[in-house]
Scaffold this motif. Structure first.
Motif, PDB file in Angstrom:
ATOM      1  N   PHE A  57       0.884  -1.219  -0.074  1.00  0.00           N
ATOM      2  CA  PHE A  57      -0.232   0.088  -0.195  1.00  0.00           C
ATOM      3  C   PHE A  57       0.810   1.325  -0.077  1.00  0.00           C
ATOM      4  O   PHE A  57       1.093   1.792   1.013  1.00  0.00           O
ATOM      5  CB  PHE A  57      -0.824   0.015   1.096  1.00  0.00           C
ATOM      6  CG  PHE A  57      -2.190   1.029   0.848  1.00  0.00           C
ATOM      7  CD1 PHE A  57      -3.292   0.383   0.196  1.00  0.00           C
ATOM      8  CD2 PHE A  57      -2.188   2.237   1.056  1.00  0.00           C
ATOM      9  CE1 PHE A  57      -4.395   1.340  -0.210  1.00  0.00           C
ATOM     10  CE2 PHE A  57      -3.206   2.946   0.667  1.00  0.00           C
ATOM     11  CZ  PHE A  57      -4.332   2.421   0.116  1.00  0.00           C
ATOM     12  N   MET A 250      -4.652  11.631  -1.559  1.00  0.00           N
ATOM     13  CA  MET A 250      -6.200  11.147  -1.100  1.00  0.00           C
ATOM     14  C   MET A 250      -7.005  10.759  -1.857  1.00  0.00           C
ATOM     15  O   MET A 250      -7.918  10.123  -1.972  1.00  0.00           O
ATOM     16  CB  MET A 250      -6.673  12.363   0.008  1.00  0.00           C
ATOM     17  CG  MET A 250      -6.362  12.152   1.283  1.00  0.00           C
ATOM     18  SD  MET A 250      -6.638  10.423   1.986  1.00  0.00           S
ATOM     19  CE  MET A 250      -8.365  10.533   2.242  1.00  0.00           C
ATOM     20  N   ASN A 251      -7.126  11.826  -3.008  1.00  0.00           N
ATOM     21  CA  ASN A 251      -8.133  11.668  -3.977  1.00  0.00           C
ATOM     22  C   ASN A 251      -8.120  10.438  -4.646  1.00  0.00           C
ATOM     23  O   ASN A 251      -9.148   9.682  -4.953  1.00  0.00           O
ATOM     24  CB  ASN A 251      -8.243  12.881  -4.835  1.00  0.00           C
ATOM     25  CG  ASN A 251      -9.119  13.246  -5.552  1.00  0.00           C
ATOM     26  OD1 ASN A 251     -10.413  12.820  -5.036  1.00  0.00           O
ATOM     27  ND2 ASN A 251      -9.239  13.911  -6.620  1.00  0.00           N
ATOM     28  N   ILE A 253      -6.549   7.612  -3.864  1.00  0.00           N
ATOM     29  CA  ILE A 253      -6.939   6.450  -2.961  1.00  0.00           C
ATOM     30  C   ILE A 253      -8.067   6.245  -2.773  1.00  0.00           C
ATOM     31  O   ILE A 253      -8.757   5.108  -2.907  1.00  0.00           O
ATOM     32  CB  ILE A 253      -5.927   6.642  -1.542  1.00  0.00           C
ATOM     33  CG1 ILE A 253      -4.565   6.339  -1.566  1.00  0.00           C
ATOM     34  CG2 ILE A 253      -6.658   5.802  -0.445  1.00  0.00           C
ATOM     35  CD1 ILE A 253      -3.740   6.613  -0.757  1.00  0.00           C
ATOM     36  N   VAL A 257     -10.136   2.791  -3.580  1.00  0.00           N
ATOM     37  CA  VAL A 257     -10.930   1.863  -2.687  1.00  0.00           C
ATOM     38  C   VAL A 257     -12.353   1.879  -2.914  1.00  0.00           C
ATOM     39  O   VAL A 257     -12.752   0.892  -2.735  1.00  0.00           O
ATOM     40  CB  VAL A 257     -10.335   2.838  -1.196  1.00  0.00           C
ATOM     41  CG1 VAL A 257     -11.251   1.985  -0.289  1.00  0.00           C
ATOM     42  CG2 VAL A 257      -8.858   2.518  -0.832  1.00  0.00           C
ATOM     43  N   PHE A 310     -16.647   7.398   2.583  1.00  0.00           N
ATOM     44  CA  PHE A 310     -15.382   6.745   2.613  1.00  0.00           C
ATOM     45  C   PHE A 310     -15.308   5.936   3.938  1.00  0.00           C
ATOM     46  O   PHE A 310     -14.901   4.786   3.700  1.00  0.00           O
ATOM     47  CB  PHE A 310     -14.002   7.784   2.512  1.00  0.00           C
ATOM     48  CG  PHE A 310     -12.791   6.956   2.248  1.00  0.00           C
ATOM     49  CD1 PHE A 310     -12.367   6.791   0.822  1.00  0.00           C
ATOM     50  CD2 PHE A 310     -12.083   6.468   3.387  1.00  0.00           C
ATOM     51  CE1 PHE A 310     -11.209   6.152   0.747  1.00  0.00           C
ATOM     52  CE2 PHE A 310     -10.893   5.705   3.127  1.00  0.00           C
ATOM     53  CZ  PHE A 310     -10.304   5.506   1.509  1.00  0.00           C
ATOM     54  N   ILE A 311     -15.674   6.617   4.990  1.00  0.00           N
ATOM     55  CA  ILE A 311     -15.617   5.853   6.211  1.00  0.00           C
ATOM     56  C   ILE A 311     -16.697   4.670   6.093  1.00  0.00           C
ATOM     57  O   ILE A 311     -16.413   3.412   6.481  1.00  0.00           O
ATOM     58  CB  ILE A 311     -15.719   6.655   7.626  1.00  0.00           C
ATOM     59  CG1 ILE A 311     -14.476   7.621   7.499  1.00  0.00           C
ATOM     60  CG2 ILE A 311     -16.037   5.950   8.703  1.00  0.00           C
ATOM     61  CD1 ILE A 311     -14.353   8.367   8.722  1.00  0.00           C
ATOM     62  N   MET A 314     -15.429   1.939   4.209  1.00  0.00           N
ATOM     63  CA  MET A 314     -14.590   1.052   5.017  1.00  0.00           C
ATOM     64  C   MET A 314     -15.012  -0.018   6.183  1.00  0.00           C
ATOM     65  O   MET A 314     -14.762  -0.741   6.139  1.00  0.00           O
ATOM     66  CB  MET A 314     -13.622   2.149   5.872  1.00  0.00           C
ATOM     67  CG  MET A 314     -12.619   2.724   4.863  1.00  0.00           C
ATOM     68  SD  MET A 314     -11.338   1.410   4.432  1.00  0.00           S
ATOM     69  CE  MET A 314     -11.898   1.470   2.793  1.00  0.00           C
ATOM     70  N   PRO A 318     -15.666  -2.883   2.672  1.00  0.00           N
ATOM     71  CA  PRO A 318     -14.194  -2.559   2.673  1.00  0.00           C
ATOM     72  C   PRO A 318     -13.678  -3.263   1.101  1.00  0.00           C
ATOM     73  O   PRO A 318     -12.365  -2.693   0.996  1.00  0.00           O
ATOM     74  CB  PRO A 318     -13.633  -3.145   4.012  1.00  0.00           C
ATOM     75  CG  PRO A 318     -14.624  -4.288   4.357  1.00  0.00           C
ATOM     76  CD  PRO A 318     -15.871  -3.702   3.820  1.00  0.00           C
ATOM     77  N   GLN A 342      -9.734  -9.737   1.929  1.00  0.00           N
ATOM     78  CA  GLN A 342      -9.910  -8.339   1.743  1.00  0.00           C
ATOM     79  C   GLN A 342      -8.687  -7.311   2.142  1.00  0.00           C
ATOM     80  O   GLN A 342      -8.382  -7.316   3.040  1.00  0.00           O
ATOM     81  CB  GLN A 342     -11.099  -7.620   2.250  1.00  0.00           C
ATOM     82  CG  GLN A 342     -11.288  -8.186   3.855  1.00  0.00           C
ATOM     83  CD  GLN A 342     -11.879  -7.088   4.649  1.00  0.00           C
ATOM     84  OE1 GLN A 342     -12.794  -6.777   4.282  1.00  0.00           O
ATOM     85  NE2 GLN A 342     -11.371  -6.864   5.667  1.00  0.00           N
ATOM     86  N   GLY A 343      -8.004  -6.940   1.056  1.00  0.00           N
ATOM     87  CA  GLY A 343      -6.814  -5.879   1.071  1.00  0.00           C
ATOM     88  C   GLY A 343      -5.728  -6.238   2.292  1.00  0.00           C
ATOM     89  O   GLY A 343      -5.240  -5.585   2.961  1.00  0.00           O
TER      90      GLY A 343
END
Lengths: 346, 300, 243
Positions: A57, A250-251, A253, A257, A310-311, A314, A318, A342-343
């Motif tokens: 990551f 951030m954008n 990512i 995600v 986003f949260i 998550m 996720p 997952q991830g």
């Protein structure tokens, strides 16, 4: 496999149609949004190679984009511009000017080399450690861009880059990115990447060279980051080091995600969703009037909403919209499923 | 003689900067210890603390009570962040939790922009704290706010030292950062420990934010970002997750930065942050356990 | 002796799964007040899982855990310790960066009777005199045997009514194993109820009143220690031989 190939072919045809047709059909504003979606798709696809498929990551991807943008910008300035804007540019750079395509290729190749040099030590790290270390790389790139003012004009705006980036250019490079990544991800090498991601120890136990696999994914991602950086530079015309920093990270990512970290079509779906969502929220943010009620401008509100979305993702999904699946035409669907933890980066 | 004075002044600067780094790094390490979470939102909790203080001074509260309210505000913010964002993903993979903390950062920074706009504001420091002390004909200078920073840093760190060695909760926090399930087996309430850890860590972030802003003289929504990144370096140099290590790392980093600026050629000075983050990468690669524990394994 | 209705502690059809793996396939056992019961079996038979599930670290997919007349199946670990079940885990799991004294103090963190805690600390120091000398030392710097004594003492500091012991002889020098089992025998004389997991079958059966033998997640054998000592099937269970 068949279904995915057909989907990919259709996507390419569709992309060609948009690239050459869109300016005749939709407004300039829409053309700009379509161009940015395609450009961000290149960024997010190249990011997905390390972050999504290989489980490394990285927070340093934008470092390659920024360095690529500056590099290609310097190469394509005319000789006169170089003398006036960058008077202290070393002699070996100040007597020539490259056309767009070669400059873009040089940016891509040099970013690949940089990724190999940086990645050779860093790809030994896992989990948090690689994220923090690549974040360190991003900061170092930023510091260098600000301070190497003979090359970059420092914190001041780098300007005068020819506005060469058009829809066909971006879609052309997007098609190349997609084809290369598709070949890569659904090949034996792609299976090695996923094996490294899902269980590093097991992967090395069956003889996969973990470092080499991660390094290849990282370097190929950096190539397209450099290419995308060059396209972005020739879209913006002027930019500064802060253009290529944490906000952009951030954008990208968020897009990756949201779409799903283990899926190429997911990456593009993520870009489209976040782009449309932020455009919508941004127009709300500027303030509006319904009847007698005036909602004042709330700058920052759109990002807050995006952050909460986003949260929620998550917490509740996720794996993103697509997870590990590819967009595929339903009636042809026969894609082999690989179980996706997952991830997980352990 | 004047060289010696110059060195003395730089040592004062190093301790002053190092104490701020230490304050931020301690909080990061506490959270990393119990949750194994790299908490990017820590820098924004600093911002919350500083803004709370500035707002309260703005409505007429004296500096010292406003400072304590700022610390409380930051602690409350930390508590809410843990409840709303981190608790639901507590057992999720590392990357999910890292991303969640990035999202919290994003929200808080934009919330700051929404409420206060992104332009910097003055920090209304009382005049008494701006008074400076000069020795040796001005060769050595420090202000009252420097002194207050040092005093509060050491007082709060001594308080923390007492808390983690003498109280059951503090001991429990250290135990939980070593071995979460063993902590459960002796009957520690892990939920409560994590909440306490967040409150303590965020209180420290608040204090650090207020002092940072008071020294800089300005506040702005992204003010926590640079100290956060530096605190990462400090915490990792000292050994991530260790409170003593974070202190050591903070002071080492402060000293290093002042050394670079004060004693290295001017051509190198602007690359200070690049040097610092190269050091971070070097530590991650060659000494991931930090200065104190060179042989600690990286948990992959 | 086998009257499970009045038993202080009881497992009823306990099942635990880890993903697709069934670690425990329905275990029923009981421990009476003042009794020492051993849980024997080969590696991977499910002994540690049983203890971890009792302590609330793993959750059963079916079955019930009863203690002192109530079901504690869904209780969090904190509450289970508070009710009087202490667990000295496999591999000791001490807090290596904390001192011996601090480890003991955390052992009593579920209690609030200051006088009782002080008295129990003294009791631990007389049961394991070496710990008194090592009081200010970091637990991580102790020898294996000293660590095991500290792990036992830490569990006892919770003033448990039932003590769960997981492999108290693991990684301990033979001479110290003898010492530790003498201490356990002393605890038994004082009336401590114990559920003991132990690789060393002879040692375990010497201390225990009764024993259950686990094989791949089920109870294969059950009986008094005297019976089981002379039963060849116990050894077979260890070797994993067919029935």
């Amino acid at each position: 496999m068949m279904a995915r190939a057909v989907t990919l072919a259709l996507a390419l045809v569709l992309m060609a149609a948009i690239a050459f047709g869109a300016p005749y059909v939709v407004s300039d504003y829409m053309v700009r949004i379509i161009l940015l979606i395609a450009l961000n798709s290149i960024f997010v696809l190249s990011l997905s190679l390390s972050n999504g498929f290989t489980g490394v990551f990285s927070l340093g991807h934008v470092g390659f984009i920024g360095a690529g943008a500056y590099l290609s910008g310097i190469l394509t300035l005319t000789v006169e511009q170089k003398h006036s804007l960058l008077p202290h540019l070393p002699a070996f750079l100040n007597w020539f000017s490259l056309p767009f395509l070669p400059a873009t290729l040089v940016a891509g190749v040099l970013m690949t080399l940089l990724a190999v040099i940086v990645g050779y030590p860093l790809m030994r790290l896992s989990g948090y450690f690689v994220s923090v270390a690549t974040m360190g790389f991003l900061i170092i790139v930023n510091v260098v861009l600000i301070n190497a003012s003979d090359f970059t004009r420092g914190a001041r705006t780098f300007t005068g880059v020819p506005l060469d980036t058009s829809l066909p250019w971006v879609f052309g490079w997007l098609a190349v990115t997609l084809l290369v990544l598709w070949r890569l991800v659904y090949s034996p090498f792609g299976r090695r990447m996923k094996a490294v991601r899902d269980d590093t120890i097991a992967a090395s136990a069956v003889g996969i060279d973990v470092l080499k696999t991660r390094l290849l994914a990282f370097a190929i991602g950096a190539f397209f980051a450099g290419v995308g950086g060059s396209l972005y530079a020739h879209y913006l015309g002027s930019f500064s080091p802060v253009t290529f920093y944490f906000a952009m990270t951030m954008n990208l990512i968020a897009m990756l995600v949201l779409g799903g970290m283990g899926s190429l079509s997911g990456a593009i779906i993520g870009v489209i969703s976040v782009s449309i969502l932020s455009e919508l929220l941004r127009s709300v943010e500027r303030g509006f009037t319904i009847g007698d009620v005036t909602i004042p401008a709330l700058y920052g509100a759109s990002q807050i909403v995006l952050g909460f979305i986003f949260i929620l993702i998550m917490i509740f999904r996720p794996k993103g919209i697509m997870g590990e699946r590819e967009l595929s035409l339903g009636f042809l669907n026969s894609s082999a499923k690989i179980q996706f933890k997952q991830g997980e980066v352990k | 003689m004047s060289d010696l004075v110059y060195i003395l002044q730089q040592m004062i600067n190093a301790v002053s900067l190092g104490s701020l780094y230490a304050l931020v790094a301690v909080g990061l390490s506490i959270v990393f210890g119990v949750l194994k979470l790299t908490n990017f939102a820590h820098g924004d909790v600093m911002m919350v603390g500083a803004f709370t203080t500035v707002l309260l001074i703005g409505v007429g509260m004296p500096f010292i009570p406003a400072l304590f309210c700022g610390i409380l505000g930051a602690a409350l913010a930390g508590l809410l962040i843990e409840r709303i964002a981190y608790r639901p993903v507590r057992n999720a993979p590392d990357v999910t939790r890292l991303l969640t903390s990035l999202a919290v950062t994003y929200i808080l920074e934009n919330f700051g922009i929404l409420v206060f706009s992104s332009s910097p504001r003055n920090f209304p420091l009382p005049d008494a704290l701006n008074e400076s002390w000069q020795f040796m004909g001005g060769a050595i200078t420090f202000t009252n706010i420097n002194l207050l920073t040092l005093a509060l840093t050491f007082a709060s760190l001594i308080g923390l030292g007492w808390f983690i060695t003498k109280t059951t909760l503090g001991l429990g926090m250290r135990a939980a950062s070593e071995d979460m399930s063993a902590a459960q087996l002796v009957g520690l309430d892990v939920n409560r420990l994590i909440v306490v850890a967040f409150i303590v860590a965020s209180g420290f972030a608040g204090l650090a934010g207020i002092l940072w802003a008071a020294q800089a003289g300005v506040i702005q929504p992204q003010m926590g970002f640079t100290p956060l990144l530096k605190a990462f370096v400090a915490a990792i140099i000292g050994g991530f997750g260790s409170i003593a290590g974070a202190l050591l790392g903070g002071f080492v980093l402060g000293a290093l930065e002042i050394f670079i600026v004060a004693f290295l050629p001017d051509a190198i000075t602007p690359y200070r942050d690049a040097i610092v983050f190269s050091l971070l990468i070097a530590f991650l690669l060659f000494r991931p356990g930090g200065i104190l524990k060179p042989n600690r394994e990286i948990k992959l | 002796m086998n009257d499970s209705h009045s038993a202080m502690f009881k497992l009823q059809g306990l099942q635990v799964r880890f993903g697709a793996v069934r670690a425990l396939k329905g275990i029923s056992l009981h421990v009476n007040q003042g009794e020492v019961v051993a849980l024997l079996g080969a590696n991977g038979a499910g002994k540690s899982t049983t203890l971890r599930t009792i302590s609330g670290l793993s959750r059963p997919s079916a079955g019930n855990i009863f203690f002192a007349g109530q079901s504690i199946t869904t209780f969090p670990s904190t509450k289970i310790v508070r009710l009087g079940i202490a667990h000295s885990p496999e591999g000791r799991r001490l807090f290596g960066g904390l001192t011996v004294a601090e480890n003991l103090r955390l052992g009593s963190c579920s209690r609030s009777d200051t006088d009782g805690i002080a008295a129990d600390t003294e009791r631990m120091f007389s049961l394991f005199p070496i710990l008194r000398e090592r009081r200010p030392q970091l637990a991580g710097t102790l020898s294996g045997g000293e660590q095991q004594q500290l792990a036992l003492a830490r569990a006892l500091m919770a003033a448990p009514k039932l003590l769960l012991l997981d492999e108290p002889s693991l990684g301990v020098a033979p001479l110290l194993v003898k010492h530790i089992f003498e201490a356990l025998a002393e605890l038994k004389r004082q009336g401590m109820t114990m559920l003991l997991v132990e690789q060393n079958m002879k040692l375990a059966l010497k201390l225990a009143d009764r024993a259950y033998v686990l094989r791949t997640g089920s109870i294969a054998l059950h009986g008094s220690s005297a019976e089981l000592l002379s039963d060849d099937r116990v050894a077979q269970a260890y070797l994993g031989a067919a029935q």
